[in-house]
Design an enzyme around this catalytic site. Structure first.
Site, PDB file in Angstrom:
ATOM      1  N   CYS A   1     -16.420  -0.001  -8.535  1.00  0.00           N
ATOM      2  CA  CYS A   1     -15.466  -0.681  -9.411  1.00  0.00           C
ATOM      3  C   CYS A   1     -14.976  -1.974  -8.749  1.00  0.00           C
ATOM      4  O   CYS A   1     -15.228  -2.223  -7.583  1.00  0.00           O
ATOM      5  CB  CYS A   1     -14.273   0.227  -9.695  1.00  0.00           C
TER       6      CYS A   1
ATOM      7  N   CYS B   1      -6.090   2.429  -8.310  1.00  0.00           N
ATOM      8  CA  CYS B   1      -7.527   2.578  -8.533  1.00  0.00           C
ATOM      9  C   CYS B   1      -7.863   4.064  -8.501  1.00  0.00           C
ATOM     10  O   CYS B   1      -7.672   4.721  -7.477  1.00  0.00           O
ATOM     11  CB  CYS B   1      -8.345   1.846  -7.471  1.00  0.00           C
TER      12      CYS B   1
ATOM     13  N   ASP C   1      -0.009   5.067   0.808  1.00  0.00           N
ATOM     14  CA  ASP C   1      -0.147   6.105   1.843  1.00  0.00           C
ATOM     15  C   ASP C   1      -0.319   5.487   3.222  1.00  0.00           C
ATOM     16  O   ASP C   1      -1.255   4.726   3.463  1.00  0.00           O
ATOM     17  CB  ASP C   1      -1.340   7.007   1.519  1.00  0.00           C
TER      18      ASP C   1
ATOM     19  N   ASP D   1       0.867  -1.169   0.000  1.00  0.00           N
ATOM     20  CA  ASP D   1       0.000   0.000   0.000  1.00  0.00           C
ATOM     21  C   ASP D   1       0.915   1.234   0.000  1.00  0.00           C
ATOM     22  O   ASP D   1       2.059   1.183   0.452  1.00  0.00           O
ATOM     23  CB  ASP D   1      -0.878  -0.043   1.248  1.00  0.00           C
TER      24      ASP D   1
ATOM     25  N   LYS E   1      -9.717  -1.101  -3.228  1.00  0.00           N
ATOM     26  CA  LYS E   1      -9.645  -1.951  -2.038  1.00  0.00           C
ATOM     27  C   LYS E   1     -10.800  -1.556  -1.098  1.00  0.00           C
ATOM     28  O   LYS E   1     -11.030  -0.368  -0.945  1.00  0.00           O
ATOM     29  CB  LYS E   1      -8.287  -1.765  -1.339  1.00  0.00           C
TER      30      LYS E   1
ATOM     31  N   THR F   1      -2.603   0.893  -4.750  1.00  0.00           N
ATOM     32  CA  THR F   1      -3.062   2.081  -4.028  1.00  0.00           C
ATOM     33  C   THR F   1      -4.393   2.619  -4.547  1.00  0.00           C
ATOM     34  O   THR F   1      -4.610   2.734  -5.751  1.00  0.00           O
ATOM     35  CB  THR F   1      -1.956   3.168  -4.067  1.00  0.00           C
TER      36      THR F   1
HETATM   37 ZN   LIG Z   1     -11.304   1.210  -9.003  1.00  0.00          ZN
END
Ligand SMILES: [Zn+2]
Length: 537
Positions: A112, A104, A29, A27, A116, A69
């Site tokens: 979508c 993403c 951030d 990941d 995540k 991410t």
């Molecule tokens: Zn997405």
């Protein structure tokens, strides 16, 4: 009947054993860099302490690295794609190169498949790196990261920050103090399943041992396959409740069924004659060595004494207790290791590794017996409401509501259970499913699960059966034992149930908390959502 299926792989045997992972997904951030909300400014990139050195250790170990991410700031117009690329260039300048960036750009309202906790970014990264999600480990700082990893069948390690919620920490399959700590754990796990001293020749007959229930036997499968790859012949000592699972395992040439009173959950008194007969039976195997697999709360030492009395010259087992001269290889494992890896690490300590090309996941024999019942045709889900231990079963009324909710969402639901669970399956199936309770043995259940889109089940044998078949699992997991050790291994999974309930880590067989809150509170709507995440369309 019990011919080893591993024989074809002998020439390809890799003495150091295949690695657990090909890639580490990170990941961004809060994991690699300080979390600056919606950051589009490269000047604001601040790596977390130790990140560069930790990533370089993964690179040096030959692991590929990708970033996964969520950047909903793109959908919301807070920064441009060009800004984001400038930020990523700055991150690579400070932390070194990544083999892939999976981003993403959507927000929660887009629905979508990549944001995540959906598993889309994990699938994308694995594909881009030329591997499979089950050979990836994802490191992240929040529950969404862990959920995405699990839903793809990848391993998850949570590195909490001050903003990580306590329930996210409680639910995580594994927790590390910081990124360097997560890297230590990844490299340690990978090393643990490879022999320090690989064998030069093949062993003759090796006696492997795994008592207890079907699930325990199934999660030991990778360790047993490793032994089988380096032995002429494998005899498996199991208990009556593990017998049916033992018959499904590849690599086992002979099965000896015997209850062990120091392992069984409701044991008979120790009978000296029975112990003498067992010792004689073990001597008759003619094993030149034994590998005694146990769970983390079981002792291998009583059996090691009988094996010594039976004349077995070399004995390997996990033991924190001092074994004196009972063991030749005394292996120790830290808490929190998945049971299949725990078994593989004991096999490795004894000098055995999986052959090249044998994935370190659960697996069943290729020649399963034909089912006694007609297999269901078409598209279906399976709900298995029972559990070998009552504390791990979701209450029947809640299971019925889950069946009703899944049926209302358009699914065909089959309800399975053993011969002693007919009343339970009838009650649960009445809510909108088809009752298959008591119609199959374990091999027949395997056939049914192999064709299912998804299995909804507690922490019990069929969860591991599904893992061995690659069937995704909605795990209604009572936290009486650690999820990281007993989760369905390397198969897409959604964990539900209260991970922080008061029964946590009690190992209780009957729920010690009034109302069984860890599982009675499971929301059927969340089961429906979990099925959508694991088996979309
Ligand atoms: Zn997405």
């Amino acid at each position: 009947m019990f011919t080893s299926l591993s024989q074809g792989n002998h020439s390809a045997m890799n003495p150091s054993g295949p690695a657990l992972y090909d890639a580490v997904l990170l990941d961004r951030d809060g994991t690699l860099v300080e979390d600056v909300p919606y950051n589009g400014d490269p000047e604001k990139v601040r790596p977390l302490p130790g990140a560069r050195e930790a990533l370089d250790r993964l690179r040096a170990a030959g692991l590929r690295l990708a970033v996964v991410t969520n950047q909903s700031g793109l959908a919301r117009g807070y920064f441009t794609e060009r800004d984001m690329h400038a930020v990523h260039a700055r991150i690579e300048e400070l932390l070194g190169p990544f083999d892939h960036w999976a981003v993403c750009p959507h927000d929660d309202t887009d629905g979508c498949a990549c944001r995540k906790p959906a598993p889309g970014l994990v699938h994308e990264a694995a594909r881009a790196l030329g591997t499979a999600p089950r050979r990836c480990v994802l490191v992240g700082d929040i529950g969404r990261d862990m959920a995405a990893a699990l839903a793809a069948g990848a391993t998850g390690i949570l590195v909490p920050t001050p903003v990580t919620r306590p329930e996210e920490v409680a639910e995580a399959p594994a927790v590390a103090r910081d990124l360097p700590g997560a890297v230590d754990e990844i490299l340690r796990r990978d090393r643990a399943v490879r022999p320090v001293v690989p064998r030069t020749g093949r062993a003759g007959t090796v006696l492997v041992v795994r008592s207890d229930s079907a699930g325990d036997v199934l999660v030991t499968g990778p360790g047993i396959r490793a032994v089988a790859a380096g032995a002429e012949r494998v005899a498996l000592l199991c208990g009556p409740r593990g017998r049916a699972a033992a018959e499904l395992l590849p690599g086992v040439d002979e099965i000896i069924e015997w209850p062990l009173p120091w392992i069984d959950g409701s044991p008979e008194p120790v009978d000296p004659d029975d112990m003498r007969q067992l010792t004689a039976r073990l001597a008759a195997v003619g094993a030149e060595e034994a590998v005694v697999f146990t769970s983390f709360h079981q002792s291998a030492l009583p059996l090691a004494l009988l094996l010594r009395m039976a004349g077995v010259p070399r004995i390997s087992a996990i033991s924190d207790d001092y074994p004196g001269s009972l063991l030749d290889v005394r292996h120790r494992v830290p808490v929190g290791v998945p049971e299949p890896e725990r078994a593989l690490s004991l096999a490795a300590a004894a000098g055995f590794a999986l052959p090249a090309g044998d994935e370190p996941g659960l697996r069943l024999r290729a020649d399963l017996p034909a089912p006694a019942v007609d297999l269901p045709a078409g598209d279906y889900l399976v709900v298995h409401p029972g559990a070998s231990v009552p504390a791990r079963a979701c209450p029947p009324e809640r299971c019925a509501e889950i069946v009703a909710a899944l049926a209302a969402d358009g699914h065909r639901v089959l309800v399975t259970g053993g011969p002693g669970e007919r009343e339970l399956t009838a009650r649960v199936a009445a809510a909108g499913g088809t009752d298959l309770g008591g119609t199959t043995d374990l091999a027949g259940l395997a056939r049914i699960l192999a064709g299912a889109r998804c299995l909804v089940v507690g922490n019990t044998g069929p969860a591991h059966l599904a893992a061995a078949l690659g069937t995704p699992v909605v795990s209604l997991f009572a936290p009486t034992v650690p999820f990281g050790q007993w989760a369905p291994y390397r198969v897409p999974t959604v964990r539900l149930g209260d991970a922080g309930a008061a029964c946590r880590d009690t190992r209780a067989a009957r729920c010690p908390v009034a109302g069984h809150p860890c599982l009675s509170g499971v929301d059927p709507a969340r089961v429906v959502a979990a099925v959508r995440r694991l088996a979309p369309g």
